[in-house]
Design an enzyme around this catalytic site. Sequence first.
Site, mmCIF file in Angstrom:
data_model
loop_
_atom_site.group_PDB
_atom_site.id
_atom_site.type_symbol
_atom_site.label_atom_id
_atom_site.label_comp_id
_atom_site.label_asym_id
_atom_site.label_seq_id
_atom_site.Cartn_x
_atom_site.Cartn_y
_atom_site.Cartn_z
ATOM 1 N N GLU A 93 0.829 -1.202 0.000
ATOM 2 C CA GLU A 93 0.000 0.000 0.000
ATOM 3 C C GLU A 93 0.867 1.258 0.000
ATOM 4 O OE1 GLU A 93 -4.062 -1.257 2.151
ATOM 5 O OE2 GLU A 93 -2.388 -1.086 3.525
ATOM 6 N N CYS A 106 3.481 8.435 1.020
ATOM 7 C CA CYS A 106 4.060 7.512 1.994
ATOM 8 C C CYS A 106 4.224 6.165 1.295
ATOM 9 C CB CYS A 106 3.116 7.418 3.194
ATOM 10 S SG CYS A 106 3.659 6.232 4.424
ATOM 11 N N CYS A 113 6.878 -6.845 7.362
ATOM 12 C CA CYS A 113 8.023 -6.313 8.103
ATOM 13 C C CYS A 113 8.465 -7.342 9.133
ATOM 14 C CB CYS A 113 7.638 -5.010 8.806
ATOM 15 S SG CYS A 113 9.028 -4.230 9.653
ATOM 16 N N CYS A 117 7.029 -4.932 15.677
ATOM 17 C CA CYS A 117 6.519 -3.999 16.681
ATOM 18 C C CYS A 117 5.070 -4.377 16.985
ATOM 19 C CB CYS A 117 6.597 -2.564 16.168
ATOM 20 S SG CYS A 117 8.257 -2.102 15.688
ATOM 21 N N CYS A 120 1.844 -2.357 15.502
ATOM 22 C CA CYS A 120 1.812 -2.008 14.085
ATOM 23 C C CYS A 120 1.214 -3.135 13.246
ATOM 24 C CB CYS A 120 3.251 -1.727 13.642
ATOM 25 S SG CYS A 120 3.436 -1.559 11.863
ATOM 26 N N CYS A 333 -0.650 6.031 10.148
ATOM 27 C CA CYS A 333 0.609 5.370 10.490
ATOM 28 C C CYS A 333 0.318 4.052 11.189
ATOM 29 C CB CYS A 333 1.403 6.209 11.491
ATOM 30 S SG CYS A 333 1.923 7.750 10.836
HETATM 31 N N1 SAH Z 1 9.423 0.860 9.801
HETATM 32 C C1 SAH Z 1 9.643 2.243 9.917
HETATM 33 C C2 SAH Z 1 8.727 3.073 9.057
HETATM 34 C C3 SAH Z 1 7.295 2.622 8.955
HETATM 35 S S1 SAH Z 1 6.298 2.860 10.373
HETATM 36 C C4 SAH Z 1 9.551 2.683 11.358
HETATM 37 O O1 SAH Z 1 9.063 1.920 12.187
HETATM 38 O O2 SAH Z 1 10.007 3.784 11.658
HETATM 39 C C5 SAH Z 1 6.064 4.636 10.384
HETATM 40 C C6 SAH Z 1 5.744 5.214 11.746
HETATM 41 O O3 SAH Z 1 4.459 4.750 12.182
HETATM 42 C C7 SAH Z 1 6.735 4.796 12.837
HETATM 43 O O4 SAH Z 1 7.145 5.924 13.561
HETATM 44 C C8 SAH Z 1 5.921 3.878 13.723
HETATM 45 O O5 SAH Z 1 6.369 3.918 15.057
HETATM 46 C C9 SAH Z 1 4.536 4.446 13.563
HETATM 47 N N2 SAH Z 1 3.449 3.513 13.887
HETATM 48 C C10 SAH Z 1 3.440 2.166 13.740
HETATM 49 N N3 SAH Z 1 2.250 1.657 14.151
HETATM 50 C C11 SAH Z 1 1.514 2.712 14.568
HETATM 51 C C12 SAH Z 1 0.171 2.836 15.068
HETATM 52 N N4 SAH Z 1 -0.618 1.778 15.228
HETATM 53 N N5 SAH Z 1 -0.277 4.082 15.356
HETATM 54 C C13 SAH Z 1 0.511 5.172 15.171
HETATM 55 N N6 SAH Z 1 1.766 5.108 14.687
HETATM 56 C C14 SAH Z 1 2.266 3.888 14.402
HETATM 57 FE FE1 SF4 Z 2 8.009 -2.570 10.910
HETATM 58 FE FE2 SF4 Z 2 5.762 -1.459 11.748
HETATM 59 FE FE3 SF4 Z 2 7.838 -1.672 13.417
HETATM 60 FE FE4 SF4 Z 2 7.941 0.084 11.372
HETATM 61 S S1 SF4 Z 2 6.538 0.145 13.112
HETATM 62 S S2 SF4 Z 2 9.521 -1.384 12.017
HETATM 63 S S3 SF4 Z 2 6.760 -1.060 9.828
HETATM 64 S S4 SF4 Z 2 6.688 -3.389 12.520
#
Ligand code: SAH
Ligand code: SF4
Length: 340
Positions: A93, A106, A113, A117, A120, A333
């Site tokens: 996406e 974006c 991934c 995390c 996410c 995000c």
């Molecule tokens: N993998 C990279 C970039 C993609 S995530 C990273 O983690 O930085 C982009 C941003 O979205 C990151 O700052 C991450 O912490 C944030 N993010 C992930 N899941 C989220 C959620 N459920 N709500 C708000 N921000 C989130």
């Molecule tokens: Fe991967 Fe999501 Fe963690 Fe970014 S926030 S590193 S996309 S698992």
Amino acid sequence: MQKINLKGFDLNELRDFAESINEKPFRGDQIFSWLYNKGVNSFDEMSNLSKDLKEKLHERARIGQLKLITKQQSTKDQSMKYLFQLEDDSQIESVLMFDDNRATLCISTQVGCAIDCKFCATGMMGLNRHLTPGEIIDQVLTTRKLSGQKVTNVVCMGMGEPFHNYDNLMKACELLSDELGPNLAKRHIVVSTSGLIPKIYRFADENHKYRLAISLNATTDEIRSRIMPLNKKWPITELIKAAKYYTKKSDQPVTIEYVLMDKLTDSLEDAKRLKNIVKGLYCKINLIPYNATLGEFKRPEEKRIMQFYEQMRDLNTPVTIRWSKGDDIDAGCGQLAAKA
Ligand code: SAH
Ligand code: SF4
């Protein structure tokens, strides 16, 4: 014979390819401009190439392209979410957002991934594979065409951990910022990492002019390790040391991203600890209220978000809140792939 996919080739590779089919190297320059500047997806549209050459190209090469599956527009803020299918049928996406005079795309860098995390949606998918440079850059070329908008900014904050796919990402960023291609300003490309420390050092040492953002998301190693398992290997102190190294080398601030999760990362003690952590770091802080995923977390009430923000304000550093765009279409995000 397997046809070579030219999308993702850089200028030298296209010149070499031209020579390999007994053409002058400058034909490579022409193809480069058609692919990345004009964004065409067929050799027949390359009007300054001879019929002969087009025939050779048809025989030997092809132009890979993303297939649009769906697009959804947010009713709140006009942002658009695109779901694309890749040639192996996996899906990614991209989200196009508008503010002021900017159109920010974006983009995804991986299918899924590996970083896992817990908050996410992409993390919940696990890693399927890395995107190729062609697939990364094609998100810009295709959304530009579909929306009729010039993409002015790119943030690598979609699906995937950009630094886990370092070489392909850097090649894609080079192509995106090439004057003869999409010609994006390097400072308008932001790479966001969850904190792969060795890659932060490498990025700094290579003197890239793209901007860097780091997802901190917690103020103690205990909480950060719980929600971002990579913290066990690369804890907060080491991460901030690497961030400082980057800012000194680049003379640019780093953006510290901090997701606010109710009663987990959003207390006033967290705010105080966060101020301590970034003391002496040339940075901007971007607070991101958590967007719903299938996880166990909650978005704080607006009052708590604002209290956290107020607590941060005496810092000598800009603090902003990222009210995610397109959360009504799961384009905020961390929400990408939530339903795919
Ligand atoms: N993998 C990279 C970039 C993609 S995530 C990273 O983690 O930085 C982009 C941003 O979205 C990151 O700052 C991450 O912490 C944030 N993010 C992930 N899941 C989220 C959620 N459920 N709500 C708000 N921000 C989130
Ligand atoms: Fe991967 Fe999501 Fe963690 Fe970014 S926030 S590193 S996309 S698992």
